[in-house]
Motif scaffolding. Structure first.
Motif, PDB file in Angstrom:
ATOM      1  N   GLY A   1      57.790  42.691  46.502  1.00 18.89           N
ATOM      2  CA  GLY A   1      57.206  41.678  45.643  1.00 18.89           C
ATOM      3  C   GLY A   1      57.146  40.300  46.269  1.00 18.89           C
ATOM      4  O   GLY A   1      56.770  39.330  45.624  1.00 18.89           O
ATOM      5  N   THR A   2      57.510  40.181  47.537  1.00 17.47           N
ATOM      6  CA  THR A   2      57.495  38.891  48.215  1.00 17.47           C
ATOM      7  C   THR A   2      56.064  38.441  48.500  1.00 17.47           C
ATOM      8  O   THR A   2      55.185  39.248  48.754  1.00 17.47           O
ATOM      9  CB  THR A   2      58.283  38.982  49.534  1.00 17.47           C
ATOM     10  N   THR A   3      55.837  37.142  48.474  1.00 15.91           N
ATOM     11  CA  THR A   3      54.534  36.579  48.794  1.00 15.91           C
ATOM     12  C   THR A   3      54.665  35.648  49.983  1.00 15.91           C
ATOM     13  O   THR A   3      55.509  34.751  49.985  1.00 15.91           O
ATOM     14  CB  THR A   3      53.958  35.795  47.598  1.00 15.91           C
ATOM     15  N   ILE A   4      53.854  35.880  51.015  1.00 12.33           N
ATOM     16  CA  ILE A   4      53.797  34.992  52.178  1.00 12.33           C
ATOM     17  C   ILE A   4      52.389  34.421  52.218  1.00 12.33           C
ATOM     18  O   ILE A   4      51.426  35.158  52.412  1.00 12.33           O
ATOM     19  CB  ILE A   4      54.114  35.730  53.487  1.00 12.33           C
ATOM     20  N   THR A   5      52.259  33.122  51.983  1.00 14.71           N
ATOM     21  CA  THR A   5      50.944  32.489  51.888  1.00 14.71           C
ATOM     22  C   THR A   5      50.760  31.513  53.046  1.00 14.71           C
ATOM     23  O   THR A   5      51.521  30.565  53.181  1.00 14.71           O
ATOM     24  CB  THR A   5      50.795  31.743  50.556  1.00 14.71           C
ATOM     25  N   ALA A   6      49.742  31.760  53.854  1.00 12.18           N
ATOM     26  CA  ALA A   6      49.389  30.865  54.956  1.00 12.18           C
ATOM     27  C   ALA A   6      50.549  30.627  55.905  1.00 12.18           C
ATOM     28  O   ALA A   6      50.652  29.592  56.523  1.00 12.18           O
ATOM     29  CB  ALA A   6      48.881  29.521  54.417  1.00 12.18           C
ATOM     30  N   GLY A   7      51.446  31.582  56.019  1.00 12.17           N
ATOM     31  CA  GLY A   7      52.587  31.434  56.904  1.00 12.17           C
ATOM     32  C   GLY A   7      52.406  32.223  58.191  1.00 12.17           C
ATOM     33  O   GLY A   7      51.445  32.966  58.363  1.00 12.17           O
ATOM     34  N   THR A   8      53.337  32.069  59.097  1.00  6.92           N
ATOM     35  CA  THR A   8      53.259  32.732  60.395  1.00  6.92           C
ATOM     36  C   THR A   8      54.606  33.345  60.742  1.00  6.92           C
ATOM     37  O   THR A   8      55.645  32.694  60.622  1.00  6.92           O
ATOM     38  CB  THR A   8      52.877  31.722  61.500  1.00  6.92           C
ATOM     39  N   LEU A   9      54.590  34.612  61.146  1.00  2.00           N
ATOM     40  CA  LEU A   9      55.788  35.285  61.659  1.00  2.00           C
ATOM     41  C   LEU A   9      55.484  35.653  63.103  1.00  2.00           C
ATOM     42  O   LEU A   9      54.609  36.458  63.380  1.00  2.00           O
ATOM     43  CB  LEU A   9      56.108  36.535  60.846  1.00  2.00           C
ATOM     44  N   THR A  10      56.188  35.016  64.049  1.00  2.00           N
ATOM     45  CA  THR A  10      55.892  35.213  65.466  1.00  2.00           C
ATOM     46  C   THR A  10      57.126  35.689  66.221  1.00  2.00           C
ATOM     47  O   THR A  10      58.266  35.467  65.806  1.00  2.00           O
ATOM     48  CB  THR A  10      55.400  33.902  66.123  1.00  2.00           C
ATOM     49  N   ASN A  11      56.850  36.344  67.336  1.00  2.00           N
ATOM     50  CA  ASN A  11      57.920  36.762  68.255  1.00  2.00           C
ATOM     51  C   ASN A  11      58.994  37.603  67.584  1.00  2.00           C
ATOM     52  O   ASN A  11      60.188  37.349  67.719  1.00  2.00           O
ATOM     53  CB  ASN A  11      58.574  35.545  68.918  1.00  2.00           C
ATOM     54  N   LEU A  12      58.575  38.623  66.843  1.00  2.00           N
ATOM     55  CA  LEU A  12      59.530  39.583  66.291  1.00  2.00           C
ATOM     56  C   LEU A  12      59.714  40.669  67.342  1.00  2.00           C
ATOM     57  O   LEU A  12      58.911  41.583  67.456  1.00  2.00           O
ATOM     58  CB  LEU A  12      59.005  40.174  64.985  1.00  2.00           C
ATOM     59  N   LEU A  13      60.766  40.542  68.152  1.00  2.00           N
ATOM     60  CA  LEU A  13      60.991  41.447  69.274  1.00  2.00           C
ATOM     61  C   LEU A  13      62.060  42.462  68.905  1.00  2.00           C
ATOM     62  O   LEU A  13      63.195  42.101  68.587  1.00  2.00           O
ATOM     63  CB  LEU A  13      61.424  40.656  70.513  1.00  2.00           C
ATOM     64  N   ASN A  14      61.666  43.741  68.945  1.00  2.00           N
ATOM     65  CA  ASN A  14      62.602  44.818  68.634  1.00  2.00           C
ATOM     66  C   ASN A  14      63.224  44.678  67.253  1.00  2.00           C
ATOM     67  O   ASN A  14      64.344  45.094  67.021  1.00  2.00           O
ATOM     68  CB  ASN A  14      63.721  44.889  69.690  1.00  2.00           C
TER      69      ASN A  14
END
Length: 240
Positions: free
Chosen positions: A94-107
């Motif tokens: 049910g989480t909402t991520i609006t106009a956000g960025t998730l970067t460099n998720l390594l392993n």
């Protein structure tokens, strides 16, 4: 000495600031919010039980070997989560991520995101997604000819099941023949499944491949020479 206190009796006068050093070895005072909670995120740390929390225009950086859990109902608006190395984000239903960025998720791992909404964001370099995905392609108002003509190939290696929906729009009583073709290299094609009889005007047929290869496409032609018709074709694919 008379009239002088040996010890300070006011605890407020005994307060001190706690400092840490940044990457340039500059001393920085640790910051807190108005409730006294540290606003710095520690390395090898854990964020737990942030149900209903809101992260607005903020940044969470350098979470190394950490865990973010139990963020049900959380909203992340215009924020950034960077450098999550070997970390885990779980239970974000049910989480909402609006106009956000998730970067460099390594392993790292993102699990249990049923019902989650990602709006205007970017998710790149993902090797697999466990939830089923759906893809639809439509090609409308196709005029048939006397010989088979193929639509663009679809890379079907990522789908568990898929099919082609063909609707004959007419005019008149002109029928259309259709067939599914498959290929391992996108160059050499094998005719796999054909319509049993021509598809009549106003009618629909659905063709499903009986064999699996990396590429699949639909080919079509007028059932009778010189009797062209117009068709709409829809491809529907469901991930595994």
């Amino acid at each position: 000495m008379p009239n002088f206190a040996t010890f300070n009796t006011n605890p407020d006068d005994l307060r001190t600031l706690i400092f840490g050093r940044d990457s340039s070895a500059t001393s920085r005072a640790l910051a807190t919010d108005t409730s006294g909670r540290l606003t710095n995120i520690a390395l090898d740390g854990t964020l737990t039980s942030v149900l209903g929390a809101t992260l607005t225009a903020g940044t969470l950086t350098n979470l190394l070997n950490g865990t973010i859990t139990s963020v049900l109902g959380t909203t992340i608006t215009a924020g950034t989560l960077t450098n999550l190395l070997n970390g885990t984000i779980t239970s974000v239903l049910g989480t909402t991520i609006t106009a956000g960025t998730l970067t460099n998720l390594l392993n790292g791992t993102i699990t249990s995101v049923l019902g989650t909404t990602i709006t205007a964001g970017t998710l790149s370099s993902v090797t697999s997604i466990s939830q089923k995905s759906f893809q639809e392609q439509e090609t409308l108002n196709i005029l048939t000819a006397d010989t088979f003509t193929a639509l663009s190939a679809v890379t079907t290696s990522v789908f568990g099941t898929y099919s082609f929906f063909i609707y004959n729009k007419g005019p008149g009583t002109n029928k259309v023949d259709a067939r599914v073709e498959i290929s391992a290299n996108g160059t050499n094609w094998f005719a796999n499944v054909d319509t049993v009889t021509g598809i009549a005007v106003g009618s629909v047929d659905v063709l499903v491949p009986s064999k699996f290869l990396k590429y699949t496409r639909l080919a079509y032609r007028s059932s009778a020479a010189g009797a062209a018709t117009t068709i709409d074709v829809f491809f529907n694919g469901q991930g595994t």
